[in-house]
Design an enzyme around this catalytic site. Structure first.
Site, PDB file in Angstrom:
ATOM      1  N   ASP A  38       0.862  -1.171   0.000  1.00 39.87           N
ATOM      2  CA  ASP A  38       0.000   0.000   0.000  1.00 39.87           C
ATOM      3  C   ASP A  38       0.910   1.237   0.000  1.00 39.87           C
ATOM      4  OD1 ASP A  38      -2.202   1.830   0.903  1.00 39.87           O
ATOM      5  OD2 ASP A  38      -1.112   1.736   2.801  1.00 39.87           O
ATOM      6  N   SER A  53     -14.114  15.240   8.872  1.00 37.42           N
ATOM      7  CA  SER A  53     -13.523  14.017   8.317  1.00 37.42           C
ATOM      8  C   SER A  53     -12.289  13.629   9.126  1.00 37.42           C
ATOM      9  CB  SER A  53     -13.114  14.241   6.861  1.00 37.42           C
ATOM     10  OG  SER A  53     -12.241  13.225   6.437  1.00 37.42           O
ATOM     11  N   HIS A  74      -9.972  11.595   7.774  1.00 40.94           N
ATOM     12  CA  HIS A  74      -8.957  11.193   6.799  1.00 40.94           C
ATOM     13  C   HIS A  74      -7.692  12.030   7.020  1.00 40.94           C
ATOM     14  CE1 HIS A  74      -7.240  10.090   2.909  1.00 40.94           C
ATOM     15  NE2 HIS A  74      -8.194   9.204   2.793  1.00 40.94           N
ATOM     16  N   GLY A  88     -13.025   6.832  -0.618  1.00 42.29           N
ATOM     17  CA  GLY A  88     -12.067   6.713  -1.713  1.00 42.29           C
ATOM     18  C   GLY A  88     -12.095   7.884  -2.682  1.00 42.29           C
ATOM     19  N   ILE A 136     -20.144  22.294  -0.861  1.00 44.19           N
ATOM     20  CA  ILE A 136     -18.677  22.304  -1.008  1.00 44.19           C
ATOM     21  C   ILE A 136     -18.223  20.878  -1.269  1.00 44.19           C
ATOM     22  CG2 ILE A 136     -16.493  23.110  -0.004  1.00 44.19           C
ATOM     23  CD1 ILE A 136     -18.230  24.477   2.216  1.00 44.19           C
ATOM     24  N   VAL A 149     -14.915  18.492  -1.922  1.00 45.00           N
ATOM     25  CA  VAL A 149     -13.459  18.449  -1.771  1.00 45.00           C
ATOM     26  C   VAL A 149     -13.003  17.021  -2.038  1.00 45.00           C
ATOM     27  CG1 VAL A 149     -11.506  18.899  -0.216  1.00 45.00           C
ATOM     28  CG2 VAL A 149     -13.592  20.255   0.010  1.00 45.00           C
ATOM     29  N   GLY A 150     -12.223  16.839  -3.092  1.00 48.52           N
ATOM     30  CA  GLY A 150     -11.780  15.470  -3.370  1.00 48.52           C
ATOM     31  C   GLY A 150     -11.041  15.325  -4.679  1.00 48.52           C
TER      32      GLY A 150
END
Ligand code: ADP
Ligand code: MG
Length: 294
Positions: A38, A75, A77, A105, A117, A119-120
């Protein structure tokens, strides 16, 4: 294998920061010829930081960062944390979104004062807005070729810019991978990140084969595909929730000890200190243990 040899093997492993969760692992490990790795948190440190803030011509850095941080504040992440951290450092106000949704993902979608909004990554922007302008696509590609992950930010239908995130390779990555390659192991990177960024990081790490843009629930089926194509055994090294099914599917699952609990629970072997050198050490341990028995 005699139980004694396994116990000796496990004892040596613990000294080296290698935790063997399943006894058979030490036996299987000597038959591995392909190692899947990974990217984020496994090959890289998993400490993301914002390196570039690139608003489109009509927008400002402050506006870009402010909207991005508001969307990302709920989030967990690592990308989200890097963005909110940067906003805090620059004393930019982070507002609570009225609504918030994780698109696994791909990124996040939030609502604030009736504005959407997004975001990604490209895929998410494509799904949520009419179009991504040429201007941001060019910025994005430039950043990706430097091994950075470019995150697009849109308000309603308008893309307002790109924020780049960078995550360094672990200090022992290059050397470990070089040694493994010299010993004849096939190395492959598997990541949810985009192809350009993945290739740039793989190049830096010395890995030739890259599976990029793999969705979180597809990692395990990628391992399965590879198992059908490959004669030898396959080891998978990972740290994230996304990696857990792939770690379980692989002939040997190796979790990074600094990773998520679920990855550790799905693994046969845990590299407690998170160092990639542990892969080599574990293989050596396996070879030595089984030489003794013979
Ligand atoms: P990885 O396999 O690298 O851990 P993920 O599967 O979590 O990555 O995410 C894949 C891609 O989706 C990221 O590289 C990023 O472009 C985008 N993404 C995921 N989560 C977020 C987020 N919270 N904010 C922005 N982009 C995100
Ligand atoms: Mg990871």
């Amino acid at each position: 294998a005699t139980p004694t040899a396994l116990i000796v093997g496990s004892g040596k492993g613990a000294e080296n920061g290698i935790l063997i969760r399943k006894g058979e692992a030490i036996q299987t490990l000597k038959d591995v010829n392909t190692i899947l790795l990974d990217k984020t948190g496994t090959l890289t440190e998993g400490k993301m930081s914002v390196t570039d803030i690139k608003p489109t011509k009509q927008n400002t850095k402050q506006k870009l960062l402010s909207y991005a941080a508001t969307a990302e504040t709920r989030s967990e992440h690592t990308i989200a944390r890097a963005i909110t951290e940067k906003a805090k450092q620059q004393n930019i106000e982070i507002q609570e979104p009225d609504d918030f949704q994780v698109i696994k993902g791909k990124g996040v979608i939030a609502t604030k004062n009736n504005k959407k909004i997004t975001v990604g990554n490209r895929t998410l922007i494509k799904e949520q807005t009419d179009n991504q302008p040429q201007e941001t696509e060019e910025t994005l590609q430039k950043l990706e070729n430097q091994g950075k992950t470019g995150i697009l930010i849109a308000i309603d239908n308008e893309v307002i810019g790109v924020i780049a995130i960078y995550d360094k390779l672990k200090p022992d990555a290059k050397k470990t991978l070089q040694n493994l390659k010299q010993k004849g192991y096939k190395l492959k990177m598997i990541t949810g990140d985009n192809k350009r960024t993945a290739k740039a990081i793989a190049r830096e790490a010395g890995i030739n084969q890259v599976h990029a843009e793999v969705m979180p629930d597809e990692k395990a089926s990628e391992v399965q595909k590879l198992q059908k194509q490959t004669k030898g055994k396959i080891a998978m090294v990972g740290d994230g929730i996304n990696d857990a099914p792939a770690l379980a599917q692989a002939d040997i699952g190796i979790a990074i000890g600094t990773g998520t609990d679920i990855a550790i629970e799905s693994a046969d072997i845990v590299l407690i200190k998170g160092q990639l050198q542990g892969i080599q050490k574990a293989i050596k341990l396996s070879q030595k243990t089984f030489q003794k028995i013979k």
